[in-house]
Design a protein around this motif. Structure first.
Motif, PDB file in Angstrom:
ATOM      1  N   GLU A  66      81.092  83.379 -27.726  1.00 11.92           N
ATOM      2  CA  GLU A  66      80.044  82.699 -28.485  1.00 11.92           C
ATOM      3  C   GLU A  66      80.331  81.209 -28.559  1.00 11.92           C
ATOM      4  OE1 GLU A  66      81.209  85.047 -31.965  1.00 11.92           O
ATOM      5  OE2 GLU A  66      81.422  83.168 -33.057  1.00 11.92           O
TER       6      GLU A  66
ATOM      7  N   PHE B   2      78.207  77.257 -29.854  1.00  8.93           N
ATOM      8  CA  PHE B   2      77.022  76.702 -30.509  1.00  8.93           C
ATOM      9  C   PHE B   2      77.003  75.193 -30.400  1.00  8.93           C
ATOM     10  CE2 PHE B   2      78.904  74.854 -34.337  1.00  8.93           C
ATOM     11  CZ  PHE B   2      80.125  75.486 -34.388  1.00  8.93           C
TER      12      PHE B   2
ATOM     13  N   ARG C  22      70.301  74.643 -34.568  1.00  9.20           N
ATOM     14  CA  ARG C  22      71.521  75.358 -34.181  1.00  9.20           C
ATOM     15  C   ARG C  22      71.270  76.201 -32.921  1.00  9.20           C
ATOM     16  NH1 ARG C  22      76.499  77.231 -36.308  1.00  9.20           N
ATOM     17  NH2 ARG C  22      76.613  75.071 -36.971  1.00  9.20           N
TER      18      ARG C  22
ATOM     19  N   THR D 165      72.590  78.497 -30.106  1.00 11.14           N
ATOM     20  CA  THR D 165      73.733  79.424 -30.100  1.00 11.14           C
ATOM     21  C   THR D 165      73.678  80.243 -28.815  1.00 11.14           C
ATOM     22  OG1 THR D 165      73.369  79.589 -32.493  1.00 11.14           O
ATOM     23  CG2 THR D 165      74.887  81.168 -31.549  1.00 11.14           C
TER      24      THR D 165
ATOM     25  N   ILE E 186      75.512  83.630 -27.080  1.00 11.53           N
ATOM     26  CA  ILE E 186      76.439  84.732 -27.342  1.00 11.53           C
ATOM     27  C   ILE E 186      76.458  85.713 -26.163  1.00 11.53           C
ATOM     28  CG2 ILE E 186      76.189  84.575 -29.863  1.00 11.53           C
ATOM     29  CD1 ILE E 186      74.270  86.919 -29.808  1.00 11.53           C
TER      30      ILE E 186
ATOM     31  N   TYR F  77      69.933  81.518 -28.369  1.00  6.92           N
ATOM     32  CA  TYR F  77      68.858  81.402 -29.351  1.00  6.92           C
ATOM     33  C   TYR F  77      69.052  80.139 -30.165  1.00  6.92           C
ATOM     34  CZ  TYR F  77      72.130  83.463 -32.831  1.00  6.92           C
ATOM     35  OH  TYR F  77      73.193  83.727 -33.659  1.00  6.92           O
TER      36      TYR F  77
ATOM     37  N   ILE G 146      68.012  78.477 -33.962  1.00  9.18           N
ATOM     38  CA  ILE G 146      67.407  78.602 -35.288  1.00  9.18           C
ATOM     39  C   ILE G 146      67.422  77.224 -35.945  1.00  9.18           C
ATOM     40  CG2 ILE G 146      67.829  81.064 -35.657  1.00  9.18           C
ATOM     41  CD1 ILE G 146      70.405  80.386 -37.089  1.00  9.18           C
TER      42      ILE G 146
ATOM     43  N   GLY H 165      82.993  79.207 -30.759  1.00  7.71           N
ATOM     44  CA  GLY H 165      83.167  79.831 -32.063  1.00  7.71           C
ATOM     45  C   GLY H 165      84.631  80.061 -32.393  1.00  7.71           C
TER      46      GLY H 165
END
Lengths: 437, 437
Positions: free
Chosen positions: B144, B146, B214, B216, B218, B235, B237, B275
């Motif tokens: 992950e 971001f 944000r 991201t 994953i 994705y 958000i 992450g």
């Protein structure tokens, strides 16, 4: 009709449900099973006396919980929602198992919400997807940790789990370091045992496979600040597994050792089983494969200390300057994951008595010097997933170092592998095996 | 009726939908908005000439994709499914925003499946939970990463995003290091811009808040081996945010500097926004708070080098031995996240011209010596979330070091903060601001 052993394994696995009923009802009395077990045991001498005093292990009840963790969950509160017949998955062919590709019919879930007072009641449900908020901390800050345990179908048909209390003690230490809630390890072992018991048909009826148990703890609070997660989900999934390394893999492992990549460092979390220790290794693993190697040999420091190999601890067998055979493995100095298999090997080798056992630094110059002098006998990795894996070659700074692990007549790694698997498959009666009835 | 500014902010935020219509339809012509903007600008002299030659930044089209990444997604293929009226969330009070607590009505999703040939088409959907297999690699091995970007409501009412191409270039570098698929950064910027445009009412109408973006990425392949994920989900958000530090926080930050904890190390991934760099910091952050400090000051090495502060880069302003004022920040040596705000500060300070700018190691003994001699002027953190945060005190090996950042009359950090926010809120016309229409 001639049935070859591979085909037999496959048929057993595919039809284990019927077979269990058949065996229980018609063929084998318990006495028969015990006789079979005895026969298997006699193939290899028992080397572990039952009078052994095992080292004191961290006990679940010795875990110090965070002060504000709140209420603990109890196994006795568990709720079970069984999968309907339409939800049951077909069991895969034992040859196709590989590692962590198939999953069983149920899972265990335990939620934690600080605002609700702590841990909620454990639930066993049909295996299902997780539904999580996209801001859950697990997706952004790697607030996650796991354990790997195996359940084995013993020669007596009973299911044994290997030292689960050790994994749970380690999981609590990792949870503490991750800002995630700690839990009562004994209650968790009992809850997992119930799950395994429900999916017991998934524990392969063969010694070439086992049921891998993956307890996982993730932070699910849906806020973006880098902080402790006030909500968490602990879940356990089960996967019937074959060997960790690809089927068809014969011989020993080849390793890629490049000092420019470092797995763990003093002041970090390399000795905790956090998800964050793994992501940075994936690119390096790809590089190892591009160099024709199976796994990465992780080095540390100016003196190129051997720390871990892939996802395993590392051991070396060599003849020291006094002509004495020694088993050596790096010490738990913060750079090394405290492996349960590692701990078991150390204890078994100490009991064996004909080899000196030492936890100390191993460096690449040491390896090269011992190889030159013909005094390096064996090098192997250890772990729950990979058990004991002999090492055959190291690719190090442009050199190819051949390691004679597979050429030893009196092989310590083979002895240790045999003893460990004998305990796991119930050929040796041993307190490390946690029997699930 | 007297409306105080705090109340005004709240009312504006709560009623921005109606207000926008009102302003557009009735009150303000564009000319009026420009006049208001000019008035605001005149409060602070322009110090950046438009003839500046900005350093060449990594361009999205310069990204080297992995050879086998497959097809790229295109913005022109985007599909949009708008939330129904019943799904729209009420907008929170601006005073309650804090950081990353509330989310907007929509999100952007782009799936990647190697077996399907690569990236699929981008989709904008109502904000919703993610549904993932419990064996998805993101839950176990921290696969992950971001980014953090902000969109600002300018004084002209237009929305500006700050240097998003820099974030996307960094995100691709991180993806490559994580074994996750790289992507076309320009197409991603356009897709995010569309999302922001759809949720544009969520960009706060105040200079004390902004919309945090944000993106991201994953790994979602549902297998337990530690390996590259063959499937991924990218994705984005959006979260309206106030200050990163708690409301009511006045004065400068206090830092806890303990050399026994290390954030990043040579040969690791401390310079990538994965992450896995964050989970290990959470426990240490708790320890900092237990010592009455806001954040951790991360040290490295025997000489106690200052590397980062909390989730920020660090800068020091001091008078060197020749009596010259210098701005110094640790170099990008692998231990430091290459911050976009860090890069912007370096460029702005170089343009300012009355301070020497240097990327070099800062150590705690250096900090102590400069403090003793009265030559340390300012210490501050920089980042997208926290912008520029002055540091007031360091708790270091039992000592409390007072840093006079807030006492400077001719404060460089204040100047930089003002200039950055003037660019972000559209008071200064600048190529770093990406305008969304």
């Amino acid at each position: 009709m001639v049935i070859r052993s591979k085909e037999l394994c496959r048929r057993v696995l595919e039809n284990q449900h019927k077979l269990i009923q058949f065996l229980q009802m018609r063929l084998c009395s318990n006495q028969k099973i015990q006789e079979l077990a005895k026969y298997e045991e006699d193939d290899f001498p028992r080397t572990i006396s039952s009078s052994i005093k095992y080292a004191v292990q961290p006990q679940p009840n010795q875990i110090q919980h965070q002060q504000d963790v709140g209420q603990q969950f109890k196994y006795s509160d568990i709720s079970v929602r069984l999968a309907g017949p339409h939800q049951l998955q077909p069991k895969p062919d034992v040859d196709d198992l590989a590692f962590g590709k198939y999953f069983t019919d149920h899972m265990l879930k335990i939620q934690y919400h600080r605002r609700l007072g702590g841990w909620l009641k454990p639930e066993i449900t049909p295996f299902e997807n997780l539904v999580l908020h996209p801001a859950a901390k697990v997706f952004h800050y790697a607030v996650e940790l796991f354990e790997g345990i195996k359940a084995y179908r013993g020669v007596d048909g009973r299911i044994r789990v290997f030292r689960p209390e050790m994994n749970m003690a380690r999981m609590n230490l990792t949870a503490y370091r991750s800002g995630l809630p700690t839990f009562d390890a004994e209650e968790m072992v009992k809850s997992m045992a119930r799950l395994i018991s429900i999916d017991s048909e998934w524990v392969p009826h063969t010694e070439s496979a086992s049921l891998y148990i993956r307890p996982t703890l993730i932070g699910i609070e849906p806020t973006l600040g880098v902080a402790s997660s006030e909500s968490a989900l602990m879940y356990t999934i089960l996967s019937p597994v074959g060997p960790y390394f690809k089927p068809g893999h014969k011989g020993g492992l080849t390793l890629y050792a490049d000092p420019k990549y470092v797995r763990a460092w003093p002041g970090g979390c390399g000795d905790r089983k956090m998800g964050s220790n793994y992501a940075p290794t994936i690119h390096v693993q790809k590089e190892a494969q591009a160099h024709g190697c199976h796994q990465v040999l992780w080095l540390y420091g100016e003196d190129h200390q051997l720390t871990e190999v892939g996802v395993m601890n590392i051991f070396m067998v060599y003849v020291n300057e006094d002509g004495v055979k020694e088993l050596i493995t790096p010490p738990l100095n913060g750079l090394i994951l405290p492996g349960i298999t590692r701990d078991s090997i150390i204890q078994l080798a100490k009991e064996l008595g004909d080899v000196r056992v030492r936890e100390d630094v191993i460096t690449m110059p040491m390896v090269k010097k011992l190889l030159q002098k013909g005094r390096l006998l064996e090098l192997f990795g250890s772990g729950t997933a990979a058990v004991i894996s002999p090492i055959e070659r190291i690719h190090y700074l442009g050199e190819q170092l051949h390691i004679p692990t597979l050429e030893q007549e009196d092989s310590l790694s083979k002895y240790l592998l045999k003893t460990l698997t004998d305990i796991q498959y119930g050929k040796l009666d041993h307190p490390w095996a946690y029997v699930i009835d």
